[in-house]
Scaffold this motif. Structure first.
Motif, PDB file in Angstrom:
ATOM      1  N   MET A   1      27.478  -2.223 -20.695  1.00 26.03           N
ATOM      2  CA  MET A   1      26.391  -2.830 -20.164  1.00 26.03           C
ATOM      3  C   MET A   1      25.359  -2.171 -19.702  1.00 26.03           C
ATOM      4  O   MET A   1      25.405  -0.884 -19.498  1.00 26.03           O
ATOM      5  N   ARG A   2      24.029  -2.710 -19.895  1.00 29.55           N
ATOM      6  CA  ARG A   2      22.760  -2.018 -19.554  1.00 29.55           C
ATOM      7  C   ARG A   2      22.043  -2.869 -18.562  1.00 29.55           C
ATOM      8  O   ARG A   2      22.228  -4.208 -18.570  1.00 29.55           O
ATOM      9  N   ILE A   3      21.238  -2.009 -17.646  1.00 30.63           N
ATOM     10  CA  ILE A   3      20.434  -2.808 -16.800  1.00 30.63           C
ATOM     11  C   ILE A   3      18.934  -3.090 -17.683  1.00 30.63           C
ATOM     12  O   ILE A   3      18.491  -2.331 -18.360  1.00 30.63           O
ATOM     13  N   ALA A   4      18.698  -4.308 -17.666  1.00 32.20           N
ATOM     14  CA  ALA A   4      17.352  -4.759 -18.280  1.00 32.20           C
ATOM     15  C   ALA A   4      16.532  -5.648 -17.044  1.00 32.20           C
ATOM     16  O   ALA A   4      17.180  -6.192 -16.067  1.00 32.20           O
ATOM     17  N   THR A   5      15.408  -6.065 -17.295  1.00 28.50           N
ATOM     18  CA  THR A   5      14.637  -6.937 -16.637  1.00 28.50           C
ATOM     19  C   THR A   5      13.825  -7.775 -17.516  1.00 28.50           C
ATOM     20  O   THR A   5      13.265  -7.388 -18.557  1.00 28.50           O
ATOM     21  N   SER A   6      13.642  -8.795 -17.204  1.00 28.92           N
ATOM     22  CA  SER A   6      12.620  -9.933 -17.469  1.00 28.92           C
ATOM     23  C   SER A   6      11.117  -9.069 -17.359  1.00 28.92           C
ATOM     24  O   SER A   6      11.029  -8.530 -16.249  1.00 28.92           O
ATOM     25  N   THR A   7      10.433  -9.490 -18.250  1.00 29.66           N
ATOM     26  CA  THR A   7       8.900  -8.862 -18.142  1.00 29.66           C
ATOM     27  C   THR A   7       8.019  -9.590 -17.032  1.00 29.66           C
ATOM     28  O   THR A   7       7.153  -9.148 -16.691  1.00 29.66           O
ATOM     29  N   ASN A   8       8.840 -10.466 -16.293  1.00 31.52           N
ATOM     30  CA  ASN A   8       7.962 -11.313 -15.351  1.00 31.52           C
ATOM     31  C   ASN A   8       8.461 -10.538 -13.927  1.00 31.52           C
ATOM     32  O   ASN A   8       7.862 -11.123 -12.940  1.00 31.52           O
ATOM     33  N   LEU A   9       9.213  -9.401 -14.071  1.00 33.78           N
ATOM     34  CA  LEU A   9       9.555  -8.912 -12.550  1.00 33.78           C
ATOM     35  C   LEU A   9       8.436  -8.723 -11.749  1.00 33.78           C
ATOM     36  O   LEU A   9       8.651  -9.005 -10.660  1.00 33.78           O
ATOM     37  N   ILE A  10       7.304  -8.264 -12.026  1.00 35.68           N
ATOM     38  CA  ILE A  10       6.180  -7.937 -11.063  1.00 35.68           C
ATOM     39  C   ILE A  10       4.798  -8.607 -11.463  1.00 35.68           C
ATOM     40  O   ILE A  10       3.961  -8.249 -11.280  1.00 35.68           O
ATOM     41  N   SER A  11       5.114  -9.906 -12.420  1.00 35.76           N
ATOM     42  CA  SER A  11       3.934 -10.559 -12.908  1.00 35.76           C
ATOM     43  C   SER A  11       3.187 -11.577 -11.925  1.00 35.76           C
ATOM     44  O   SER A  11       2.246 -11.782 -12.205  1.00 35.76           O
ATOM     45  N   VAL A  35      14.763  -1.469 -21.235  1.00 34.64           N
ATOM     46  CA  VAL A  35      15.342  -2.701 -21.960  1.00 34.64           C
ATOM     47  C   VAL A  35      14.594  -3.875 -21.272  1.00 34.64           C
ATOM     48  O   VAL A  35      14.860  -4.243 -20.180  1.00 34.64           O
ATOM     49  N   LEU A  36      14.099  -4.619 -22.095  1.00 38.36           N
ATOM     50  CA  LEU A  36      13.221  -5.778 -21.366  1.00 38.36           C
ATOM     51  C   LEU A  36      13.378  -7.268 -22.240  1.00 38.36           C
ATOM     52  O   LEU A  36      13.778  -7.226 -23.419  1.00 38.36           O
ATOM     53  N   ASP A  37      13.420  -8.007 -21.229  1.00 33.20           N
ATOM     54  CA  ASP A  37      13.456  -9.488 -21.648  1.00 33.20           C
ATOM     55  C   ASP A  37      12.086 -10.083 -21.705  1.00 33.20           C
ATOM     56  O   ASP A  37      11.444 -10.013 -20.773  1.00 33.20           O
ATOM     57  N   LEU A  38      11.616 -10.667 -22.869  1.00 34.50           N
ATOM     58  CA  LEU A  38      10.319 -10.926 -23.050  1.00 34.50           C
ATOM     59  C   LEU A  38      10.227 -12.535 -22.481  1.00 34.50           C
ATOM     60  O   LEU A  38      10.588 -13.386 -23.179  1.00 34.50           O
TER      61      LEU A  38
END
Length: 268
Positions: A1-11, A35-38
């Protein structure tokens, strides 16, 4: 598993505005999120760069930044309507964006109604996804008139019988509905292809970082390990920091990274 984030994390900003992802990718990369979720829900901004005739140029900028910053786009989130209807043009555009950027998974919201209604509503889009080698990951939702149970998502996934259909498990939605998250995870098994990782206190969809709410994260990680989940833990935690000024948002990014690393350590 990897840690990713949505690009809205600080949007999300104090004044109600939202910063477009193209301006944030460098900050995410600098703080260790590669690793990013667009978040293609940007398409819902009528003045945004993903609408109008310039959207393909914007996608080109994302592609350039992906290479320059050595990023991986693990999944994307399609725009959705609060009334449950499919936004046809935007969903097709989302599939095209994913195909162009090499994104393997597109998270979508089921329509309101049951399994049969969703089978009919999404049939053509599943075919489109198959042609583009993309997986449509149907997300468990949280309102009374929405698809909230993983048993329904499993039934729908099995009915489609397509390698281009799977499930995205939203931990915040499940906790808000009072679910046993470990039990849900074991039920989904191999159909689980993506996650939205967020915490809350069981009452509202607060989109908090793990451990800021009341989810049993050790139980979640243990269950994911037991089913041999090989996808990512993708943060969708945009509200824990939305009222912070930018300088403090950068510190919030660092905190999110530390929490992510701790979660991964629990899987060992």
């Amino acid at each position: 598993m990897r840690i990713a984030t949505s690009t809205n994390l600080i949007s999300f900003n104090r004044d109600g505005s939202k910063t477009e992802m193209v301006h944030l990718l460098g900050l995410y990369a600098k703080e260790g999120f590669r690793v990013l979720d667009l978040n293609l829900c940007e398409m819902l901004n009528p003045n945004g760069s993903l609408v109008g005739s310039g959207w393909k140029q914007y996608v080109g900028r994302l592609k350039d930044l992906k290479g320059q910053l050595a990023l991986t786009f693990n999944q994307a989130h399609a725009p959705y309507s609060n009334d449950g209807h499919i936004l046809e043009e935007l969903l097709l555009r989302s599939l095209e964006v994913c195909h162009n950027l090499g994104i393997p998974i597109l998270v979508v919201h089921p329509t309101k109604g049951g399994v049969e209604q969703n089978l009919h509503a999404y049939e053509r889009y599943v075919h489109e996804a198959e042609e583009k080698n993309i997986i449509l990951a149907f997300e468990n939702l949280n309102a009374d008139d929405e698809m909230t149970e993983v048993t329904e998502l499993i039934e729908m996934t099995e009915a489609f019988g397509s390698p281009s259909v799977g499930i995205c498990y939203d931990t915040g939605h499940a906790h808000q509905r009072g679910h046993d998250l470990a039990q849900d995870i074991h039920l989904m098994g191999r159909y689980l292809v993506a996650t939205h990782i967020a915490d809350n206190k069981g009452k509202e969809d607060e989109h908090l970082l793990p451990f800021y709410g009341t989810i049993d994260w050790d139980g979640v990680i243990r269950a994911l390990t037991e089913i041999k989940y090989n996808g990512d833990l993708t943060f969708e935690c945009m509200f824990f920091n939305q009222h912070l000024p930018l300088d403090l948002k950068l510190q919030a990014l660092r905190q999110a990274r530390v929490v992510g690393e701790y979660l991964l350590s629990r899987a060992l």
